[in-house]
Design a protein around this motif. Sequence first.
Motif: not given
Length: 214
Positions: A185-199
Motif C-alpha cells: 500500500i505504501v509503495k502504491k502497488r496495491a491501488t484499488g485492492t486495499a479496501e482495509k487500508g494501511f492502518a
Amino acid sequence: MLNRIRLVAIATLFFASPALAQTVLDGKGALAEFDAGMAALEAEEFETARVHLDRACQWGVAAACHNLAILWTNGKGGPKDMSRARPLFQTGCDGKYGGKNPEDACFNYALALEKGWGGAQDLTGARTYYLKACSIGQQFACFNAGNMQMQGIGGAVDDAGAFASYDKACGLDIGDGCYNAAFLIVKKRATGTAEKGFAHYKTRACELGVEKVC
C-alpha cells in the motif's frame, strides 16, 4: 514508514491430520492400514509406521502418502531420501482421500519444488502449489506465494495477486503477511485492492508481533 518488505520464506514440514475426510476407500483394508500407520506414528514406532502407511498409500490414501513422505524426509524409521519423498508430497496434495489437511501436503510439495529437494528446482511449480495450498487455507503458503508473486519468481510480477496472498496470510494470523500488505500500500502497488487500508495492516502486524511497526 515501511521501507523494506519482509521476504523470509516459511520452511516447515507439517504432518497430515489422522482423520480422513471419507471412510469408504477403494482398496479393501486401506483405512485399517492408515489407522495402523497413524497409531505407530503416534507411538514413535517409525519403521512400523512406514510399512502401514506405504500400504495405505499404494491403495490410494493420499494422507498416508503425505505422512510417509515426511518419514522419508526426516529419516525416521529408515533412510532419508527426498527423491522418494517429493512425489509422495504431490500425491498427498492431489490424490483422493487426502484427510482433513491436504493444504499441508500441498505446502510441503511446493517447498520441495522451491528448494530443489529430491529433484530439480521448479519455481513455477512451487508458485502454483503455494497458491493451491493458500486457496485451501495454509497460512504459510499464502505468505510464500505472496513473496513469489511480488518478486516475479516462478512467473510474472503480480502485485494484485501478491496483495491478495498477503491479505489472506494476515487474516490467518501471519504478521509478516500484514506487514507486506501494508508495504504494498505504501509503495502504491496495491491501488484499488486495499479496501482495509494501511492502518489496518500496520496495526495487525504489530498485534501479531512485528515489533518494528509498533
